[in-house]
Design an enzyme around this catalytic site. Structure first.
Site, PDB file in Angstrom:
ATOM      1  N   ARG A 124      32.291  45.512  36.257  1.00 35.25           N
ATOM      2  CA  ARG A 124      32.123  46.902  36.693  1.00 35.25           C
ATOM      3  C   ARG A 124      32.833  47.827  35.724  1.00 35.25           C
ATOM      4  O   ARG A 124      33.516  47.390  34.792  1.00 35.25           O
ATOM      5  CB  ARG A 124      32.686  47.079  38.105  1.00 35.25           C
ATOM      6  N   GLY A 125      32.711  49.129  35.970  1.00 32.98           N
ATOM      7  CA  GLY A 125      33.480  50.089  35.202  1.00 32.98           C
ATOM      8  C   GLY A 125      34.875  50.240  35.776  1.00 32.98           C
ATOM      9  O   GLY A 125      35.253  49.598  36.751  1.00 32.98           O
ATOM     10  N   SER A 178      35.926  50.099  48.338  1.00 32.08           N
ATOM     11  CA  SER A 178      36.957  49.536  49.219  1.00 32.08           C
ATOM     12  C   SER A 178      37.636  50.672  49.965  1.00 32.08           C
ATOM     13  O   SER A 178      37.844  51.756  49.419  1.00 32.08           O
ATOM     14  CB  SER A 178      37.990  48.735  48.422  1.00 32.08           C
ATOM     15  N   GLN A 189      39.242  50.738  35.651  1.00 35.02           N
ATOM     16  CA  GLN A 189      40.429  50.026  35.218  1.00 35.02           C
ATOM     17  C   GLN A 189      40.804  48.955  36.241  1.00 35.02           C
ATOM     18  O   GLN A 189      39.968  48.169  36.639  1.00 35.02           O
ATOM     19  CB  GLN A 189      41.552  51.038  34.978  1.00 35.02           C
ATOM     20  N   CYS A 219      43.660  52.256  39.166  1.00 31.77           N
ATOM     21  CA  CYS A 219      42.517  52.883  38.491  1.00 31.77           C
ATOM     22  C   CYS A 219      42.911  53.498  37.157  1.00 31.77           C
ATOM     23  O   CYS A 219      42.225  54.385  36.635  1.00 31.77           O
ATOM     24  CB  CYS A 219      41.870  53.922  39.395  1.00 31.77           C
TER      25      CYS A 219
END
Length: 248
Positions: A93-94, A180, A96, A196
């Site tokens: 996924r994208g 989430s 961090q 993130c």
């Protein structure tokens, strides 16, 4: 999504309209219980890779044991404590780094965007709206932040704290990964990362905001709002079951 942090990774694809009059199939909701992150990750990739134009869309609801996930372009330096004892999984996924653990609702959205005539930005907006509406059902005000997908506390002592994360992958016009929402969890693992990718970003759960909510109740509310925002239709039958929630 993992449920996952803040950006979207998309394989370029032309998002075209479905044939005129073609009905959108109802979403099937699958309640997968407590499941290792790697099992969910492998399953959603396999589902996406093998689906056809006739494969129905699905929403998976799951609770993971403790795990950090790092997006495909993520910087490992955002894991501040290397020997935390929590495993780290690199994903496609994208975004961090984020944390998943008991007491957090994770929802994976396996959708054919072309068939639904949905652009990625529109899908993100619908997901964010569903989370905001779910929190509002528990008298919690929350907001978006420009440039940082996810949902944040709107006011009070924890104003600006993150309570829900979002991250998608688009492959061949179909989405996987998802979101989430923190209900009642041990938040200490978030202190070992820059959530993130943002140093010092506070992360909270509904319990931190004085809401004694049941995991299953919140999950059913959230899934209902997601389905309503996607197409207003009812989910196909896959009987939900209660999950055993840990307070670890």
């Amino acid at each position: 999504m993992s449920v996952s942090p803040v950006s979207i990774v998309s394989t370029p694809v032309a998002v075209s309209a479905s044939p005129a009059g073609a009905p959108v199939q109802p979403v099937t909701v699958r309640w997968r219980g407590r499941e290792a992150y790697e099992a969910s990750f492998d399953a959603m990739r396999a589902f996406t890779d093998t689906r056809t134009a006739d494969t129905g869309d699905e929403i998976w609801v799951v609770e993971h044991p403790p795990v950090y996930t790092l997006g495909q372009a993520g910087d490992p330096a955002h894991l501040l404590v290397a020997d935390s004892g929590v495993p780290l999984v690199k994903v496609d996924r994208g975004g961090q780094i984020t944390y998943h653990g008991p007491g957090q609702i994770v929802v994976y959205l396996l959708l054919d965007l072309r068939r639904r005539k949905l652009m990625v930005r529109t899908l993100v907006t619908k997901i964010e709206e569903a989370v905001i509406e779910t929190l509002a059902a528990y008298n919690l005000a929350s907001v978006r932040k420009a440039g940082a997908p996810g949902i944040y506390v709107a006011s009070g002592v924890h104003e600006g704290a993150k309570i829900a994360a979002l991250g998608l992958k688009i492959r061949n016009g179909c989405s996987y990964h998802g979101l989430s929402l923190n209900v009642k969890m041990d938040l200490r693992p978030f202190l070992a990362i820059n959530p993130c990718g943002y140093a010092g970003l506070e992360t909270v759960d509904m319990a931190s905001l004085a809401v004694a909510a049941d995991w299953n109740d919140v999950a059913h509310t959230l899934v209902g709002r997601l389905i309503a925002n996607l197409d207003g239709a009812s989910a196909a039958a896959d009987k939900p079951h209660a999950l055993e929630q840990s307070n670890d």
